[in-house]
Design an enzyme around this catalytic site. Sequence first.
Site, PDB file in Angstrom:
ATOM      1  N   HIS A 187      -0.677  -0.917   1.865  1.00 40.36           N
ATOM      2  CA  HIS A 187      -0.891  -1.985   2.843  1.00 40.36           C
ATOM      3  C   HIS A 187      -0.763  -1.405   4.251  1.00 40.36           C
ATOM      4  CE1 HIS A 187      -0.739  -5.381   0.058  1.00 40.36           C
ATOM      5  NE2 HIS A 187       0.329  -4.851  -0.503  1.00 40.36           N
ATOM      6  N   CYS A 240      -3.766  -3.234  -3.234  1.00 41.28           N
ATOM      7  CA  CYS A 240      -2.625  -3.622  -4.065  1.00 41.28           C
ATOM      8  C   CYS A 240      -3.078  -4.532  -5.210  1.00 41.28           C
ATOM      9  CB  CYS A 240      -1.546  -4.274  -3.201  1.00 41.28           C
ATOM     10  SG  CYS A 240       0.081  -4.284  -3.977  1.00 41.28           S
TER      11      CYS A 240
END
Length: 488
Positions: free
Chosen positions: A434, A334
């Site tokens: 994630h 991310c």
Amino acid sequence: MARALMFQGTGSDVGKSLLVAGLARAFTLRGLKVRPFKPQNMSNNAAVTADGGEIGRAQALQARAARVPLSVHMNPVLLKPQGETGAQVVVQGRVHGTAKAAAYQGMKPSLLPFVLDSFDRLKAEADLVLVEGAGSASEVNLRTGDIANMGFARAADVPVVVIGDIDRGGVIASLVGTKAVIDAADAALIKGFVVNRFRGDPSLFATGMELIARQTGWAALGLVPHFSEAIRLPAEDALALSAPPAPKPRARTRICVPILPHVSNFDDLDPLDAEPSVEVRRIRPHETLPVDTDLVLLIGSKATIADLAALKAEGLHHDILAFARRGGHVMGLCGGYQMLGETIADPDGIEGEAKIARGLGLLKVHTVLSPEKRLVEVAGVALDPAVAAPFSGYEMHMGVTAGADAEQPFAVLSDGRQDGARSASGRVSGTYVHGLFASDAFRSGLLGALGGAPSQAAYEQGVEETLDRLAAHLAAHLDLDLLFSLAR
């Protein structure tokens, strides 16, 4: 009509979240429909709900303990600190805006209706709602407009149990002091107290329990011994980063993670920490990259440009670039993925002043931050031939990344989209997903690709077994029937 019971603490990190998770599993095993609820949480460790909202990761674990799907109503107000702009305010799973501390104090009364609405929705589908407070019940300077502790308890007429942590010392003063500073109307809601994280012979604290009960007038509901297996469960917030796992001298794989000021979603590290043959080293400010590093992992950030600047200010970027030039493996998740690219542009000032920052340049990609936040659960397959394994996880980001290396994506997702990027050598990669390390096959493939021992661990199964043991631990030291009778 469902009953409810609230657990407040004498301070932060006294074990409220874990206690609620354990009780959620214990009462669920008794056949009750349980729902966790936290009116207000402050954390950059968030989870994605099935309907595209987000809640605190602690409430996600509590929902798992209760064996129910995640709901935005389990944590109606989530504050996510993000640097100079203050905190992002998430209300019932959606971004409501940003506010600094003083402005948020004025905003709180307008949020109480959302909190009560979410609470009522959970009560309508449950037998028991277990409510967790935030921080300390005795922060009387924040009592006006409070929605997290006694303000909520009074508004919803929910009885309260106060938790004290004996492991940090001063538990008698903490509990007695809480009674001394709160007003009489708030104190009337408190039905008892629990002393948490006790070590040693319980009989040695019997007089302490009696003293607290006598001084406060509250019922002594239990002395809970330290639960050493708590480290096997996902951590709630960044306090966990201050006590990293013990070194593993015999580890075959060493993963180094720079700890930056606005780190987020650090529970991505939990499955790696659980691997017996893997040592995850947290690299703090002023520390250098160890020479025996196998993988540098840049995790998520709530203020990517600011954290990138912090990385460079510490000079750690020189270590990472040199490591990559020597053929080392580097991976970004991310915000970490965005840092690995050539530029990060913030034309709308999402993270503060509008600017363009130069990234580490290890991936030929460019990122543009945008106001729209992507929140979605995903599944996919890693395309690196050395890994080539399925995974599941979630996306939680603001921004779009594209460029030459994105033409060699990290993964293909189940909806057909391509995710992430890989360098021409394949040794540098980035992804927006994630939670993928919790997938056993992916984690095993990654460790094998790094030259380590393929994983034999079943991470998710381990979490479930630990929740069961936590429930049994609490049932042995707390009177569940008495606690249920206190709820209303």
